[in-house]
Design a protein around this motif. Structure first.
Motif, PDB file in Angstrom:
ATOM      1  N   UNK A 236      50.780 -18.597  42.551  1.00  0.00           N
ATOM      2  CA  UNK A 236      52.416 -18.054  41.278  1.00  0.00           C
ATOM      3  C   UNK A 236      51.997 -17.057  40.146  1.00  0.00           C
ATOM      4  N   UNK A 237      50.095 -17.424  40.112  1.00  0.00           N
ATOM      5  CA  UNK A 237      49.395 -15.940  39.061  1.00  0.00           C
ATOM      6  C   UNK A 237      50.564 -14.613  39.575  1.00  0.00           C
ATOM      7  N   UNK A 238      49.893 -14.735  40.622  1.00  0.00           N
ATOM      8  CA  UNK A 238      50.047 -13.311  41.928  1.00  0.00           C
ATOM      9  C   UNK A 238      51.447 -12.284  42.071  1.00  0.00           C
ATOM     10  N   UNK A 239      51.578 -13.697  42.000  1.00  0.00           N
ATOM     11  CA  UNK A 239      53.569 -13.163  42.203  1.00  0.00           C
ATOM     12  C   UNK A 239      54.026 -12.905  40.582  1.00  0.00           C
ATOM     13  N   UNK A 240      53.537 -13.543  39.528  1.00  0.00           N
ATOM     14  CA  UNK A 240      53.181 -12.231  38.690  1.00  0.00           C
ATOM     15  C   UNK A 240      52.702 -11.805  37.936  1.00  0.00           C
TER      16      UNK A 240
ATOM     17  N   UNK B  93      42.280 -18.976  48.530  1.00  0.00           N
ATOM     18  CA  UNK B  93      42.866 -19.149  47.288  1.00  0.00           C
ATOM     19  C   UNK B  93      43.021 -18.719  46.549  1.00  0.00           C
ATOM     20  N   UNK B  94      43.541 -16.684  46.178  1.00  0.00           N
ATOM     21  CA  UNK B  94      44.282 -15.893  45.124  1.00  0.00           C
ATOM     22  C   UNK B  94      43.334 -16.610  43.998  1.00  0.00           C
ATOM     23  N   UNK B  95      41.636 -16.111  44.146  1.00  0.00           N
ATOM     24  CA  UNK B  95      41.029 -16.264  42.634  1.00  0.00           C
ATOM     25  C   UNK B  95      40.694 -14.723  42.534  1.00  0.00           C
ATOM     26  N   UNK B  96      41.035 -14.482  41.278  1.00  0.00           N
ATOM     27  CA  UNK B  96      40.535 -13.514  40.941  1.00  0.00           C
ATOM     28  C   UNK B  96      39.016 -13.371  39.967  1.00  0.00           C
ATOM     29  N   UNK B  97      38.630 -14.212  39.534  1.00  0.00           N
ATOM     30  CA  UNK B  97      37.987 -14.882  39.148  1.00  0.00           C
ATOM     31  C   UNK B  97      37.572 -16.456  39.041  1.00  0.00           C
ATOM     32  N   UNK B  98      35.622 -16.045  38.990  1.00  0.00           N
ATOM     33  CA  UNK B  98      35.332 -17.865  39.288  1.00  0.00           C
ATOM     34  C   UNK B  98      33.768 -18.782  38.681  1.00  0.00           C
ATOM     35  N   UNK B  99      33.623 -19.132  38.129  1.00  0.00           N
ATOM     36  CA  UNK B  99      32.615 -20.339  37.140  1.00  0.00           C
ATOM     37  C   UNK B  99      32.160 -20.839  37.676  1.00  0.00           C
TER      38      UNK B  99
END
Ligand code: PLP
Ligand code: PLP
Ligand code: FES
Ligand code: FES
Lengths: 142, 395, 395
Positions: free
Chosen positions: C166-170, C192-198
């Motif tokens: 959803x994030x990436x679609x927007x 998993x369409x993750x841009x950043x991960x802690x």
């Protein structure tokens, strides 16, 4: 240090260090950004236009010393027209590459050769096709 | 010479075996989170609070004034950003010096982009900031003065007590980046008028990744790292208990033997300085000769370049540096050497040798011998040296 | 029962002996600063870059996308403040959930004070955020969506891949706080369409005081800690080499055995849940039954209060928690339990038991036996229970 074995070899045992008395051409270039300076001496045969001897002095990092050394090796025995083809890329390849931050050091070698050729051409009132007037400071290029 | 001669203690130090032993149980046995409530966590919590007390005592501070951080850079960032934010209603002007570590300078540049004004004080040819210059720079909107205790490149020790006095006379907070000085020379935050002080464990034979900020109870700033309520809600994140315990052990050892260490290091340092000065022409000792860290030697050798020197020393088993480790990726000459007035080409030929009590006189002699040979060799290859010699002859 | 039963692995974990052994040489022998140029530092540098590769591989990321930090809280702070600053020209709106860790929530509150707007999404009674709710909250000025991978109190695993989609679609950046999930359940940042991960080392049998931020090459943010040029000038501070090596070793071990560990923990977890549910009346399992960390058990027992329960468990050698360790100083009921709809008096009586592969079935049985006795005892003292029993009788 992230230098190849070839670089370290040329750094530790630099070929052709020194100067040539009454050289046919001398070129000195520097990079104001890193502060390094390289000087190349050429001894050129009047008739054949072959580089009989080539020596250098360098104030610079390990890569600067190694590229100077390699550049003199590559230029020796070539005609002045062939010497023009000794680009920084050729020097780097001959050294098995340089770390990215050190690519500019090899430019110093190319420019120093060009400067020495220019000096020769001026002294002998000839033009060498493809040779542009060298800069004394190459730092604006990188 | 096959043994390594480590002369880069300003970059980082070895962890003392006693420090390692002190940390060990907090990895393998008492691994608990000190914020937990069960009795198992009590051991870790007690070890942490004991560590805090050790560090507080070493500075003449209260335990409630010590905040554990992830290192010197974090402490520096926290102070500058924290004070900038908390005191902006008083003003937006900060005073520092031109020879600070990048953890201070780059944070100041960041603040300048956010509407703060920073005065970067000049230093004299030995790297000294004067209290008079500090005083002249103070304005009604000055909220912080941050001057390093000792410089990491040239070892100059600043007149901290006097600068602190000036700061307090004008009601301005005073921070000192003591990353190179803490646990190397005596510091008392009361007597020296210090409100905040940054330190980093790995610079005094403690572990990496841990540091602290001393912050007087009168200073009220928010956290740099928000989150859990650790460090009385001023620095979030699960406590690095082994790191904290190790850092305190290192501090304890350093303070117990400080006089001897200083005497030993000073003797080594002065011997090395003397030999290099005497035996290598056209060199210059950088930094103040007297107001100087006991473990710092920094020279410029004219006509040669730093990296080549380092490679050749390295080939002889000598670990040294030119400028500071964290800027080794950059081609720019040291901002510190430029600030003390050296021209670019000389600033490029610097050599920093930073000792520890583990070094010996024999090592100093070996280093002097090698440096001499190497400098000669590099000069024989240097076009600058050629020119210089020719000029000399002509005169 | 004299042996300790450690059931607080969400607070922190023991360091595995192999991890400790991996770190050891970087304290005592190869203690160099990896930014230094001499060959001695090459070993530390290589170890660090190998570690970066191990971690990158475990996530399906590139090594250049891994940044070492001082822990999960620092990573979380960096993402939120970094994105807020770097993308403010696009907008000042951030979406997160009501059940995030305080490292996210308190940083969001800080940003709200600085002109940012934050939408805190509701969760359902199991603690789930839905991709639909996320999508509804997206606005043209939304610059970041930050939803935790798994909740640290109730263990619920969020639909990360779907939220990322959803994030990436927007065209909005997506961060996930995976401090509780990384090295516990499989994660692939691409899929998993993750841009950043802690993530934080000590939550998976690595050391404390070290963590990392995975940040896709497409994300451009400035540092939280300014200074030296470490981590490609995005995170200053001398590298914590032993910590980095230890964290990577822990990650390697966890990923090599992940399937077995998950199977073992799940069996232990489900046995414990089953016994507690069956044998203790008026209790409630918190968190999703299926979308749940394999090591998390979280119950509310009506009519009793958490601290008393913990003390009595502690007296029986059981380390457990109520809420999270970092909020143990606070008297407020857990914000997570309130968010899943529990009334205050029930939220106060929660018990979190977080296992590791080192636990055994016997331990689970012992814990169930003790919990049963203790809950009975506390209820016999509770006026609320009295009232409740009387009411029941009256009906
Ligand atoms: C979900 C979550 N995020 C962030 C953190 C913070 O991690 P650390 O305490 O290692 O900084 C924790 C643990 O405390 C956590 O559980
Ligand atoms: C004076 C000074 N300040 C700050 C720092 C930063 O400390 P750290 O690298 O431990 O974060 C250093 C060392 O690198 C330093 O020498
Ligand atoms: S760094 Fe300038 S020539 Fe190598
Ligand atoms: S009566 Fe003890 S916390 Fe409220």
């Amino acid at each position: 240090m992230n230098y190849s074995e070839k670089v370290m070899d040329h750094f530790n045992n630099p070929r052709n260090v020194g100067e040539i008395e009454n050289a046919s051409g001398v070129g000195t270039v520097g990079n104001a950004k890193c502060g390094d300076i390289m000087r190349i001496y050429l001894d050129i045969d009047e008739d054949t236009k072959i580089v009989k001897d080539c020596k250098f002095k360098t104030f610079g990092c390990g890569a600067a010393v190694a590229t100077s050394s390699m550049a003199t090796e590559l230029v020796k025995g070539k005609t002045i027209y062939e010497a023009l083809e000794v680009t920084n890329k050729a020097v780097m390849e001959a050294l098995d590459g340089l770390p990215p931050v050190k690519v500019h050091c090899s430019l110093l070698a190319e420019e120093a050769i060009h400067a020495a050729l220019w000096d020769y051409a001026e002294k002998h009132h000839i033009t060498i096709e493809g040779l542009k007037k060298p800069k004394t400071d190459i730092s604006d290029e990188d | 010479m096959s043994k390594l001669i480590y002369l880069d203690n300003a970059a980082t130090t070895s962890v003392k075996p006693e420090v390692f032993e002190a940390m060990k149980p907090y990895y393998l046995e008492n691994y608990s989170n000190p914020s937990s409530v069960y009795s198992f966590a009590g051991e870790a919590k007690k070890a942490m609070e004991d560590a805090r007390k050790v560090i507080a005592d070493s500075l003449g501070a209260a335990a409630t004034e010590i905040y554990f951080t992830g290192g010197g850079s974090e402490s520096d960032n926290w102070v500058l950003k924290g004070v900038a934010e908390a005191y902006q209603s008083k003003g937006k002007h900060i005073i520092t010096s031109k020879i600070e570590h990048h953890a201070i300078l780059h944070t100041c540049e960041y603040l300048e982009k956010h509407g703060y004004e920073v005065t970067y004080l000049d230093v004299d040819e030995n790297g000294l900031v004067t209290p008079e210059e500090v005083e002249k720079a103070i304005r009604p909107d000055t909220i912080l003065i941050s001057i390093m205790f000792a410089n990491n490149e040239i070892g100059t020790i600043e007149p901290i007590a006097e600068i602190g006095k000036v700061a307090h006379e004008h009601g301005v907070l005073f921070h000192t980046d003591a990353v190179q000085a803490y646990a190397h020379v005596p510091i008392n935050v009361q007597e020296m008028n210090i409100d905040m002080l940054s330190a980093s464990g790995h610079k005094f034979h403690g572990p990496k990744g841990i540091g602290f900020l001393y912050m007087s109870n009168k200073v009220k700033i928010g956290p740099l790292i928000h989150g859990g309520s650790q460090e009385r809600s001023r620095r979030a994140g699960t406590h690095n208990v082994p790191g904290i315990v190790g850092m305190a052990k290192a501090a304890e050892l350093a303070h117990a033997n400080m006089d001897q260490t200083i005497a030993k290091e000073t003797a080594l340092r002065d011997h090395l300085i003397e030999r290099l000065e005497k035996e290598i022409p056209y060199c210059r000792l950088n930094g103040d000769r007297v107001k100087r860290l006991p473990n710092n030697v920094n020279f410029c050798f004219r006509f040669i370049e730093g990296e080549s020197l380092l490679i050749l020393l390295d080939q002889n088993g000598i670990c040294a540096s030119s400028g500071s480790a964290c800027t080794s990726g950059s081609l720019d000459p040291s901002h510190v050497l430029l600030a003390i007035g050296l021209p670019h080409e000389i600033a490029h030929g610097s050599l920093r040798l930073t000792l520890s009590e583990d070094n010996t006189m024999e090592e100093m002699d070996f280093v002097a011998d090698q440096a001499k040979k190497i400098v000669e060799r590099l000069r024989s290859m240097s076009p600058l040296y050629d020119d210089f010699v020719k000029q000399q002859k002509e005169q």
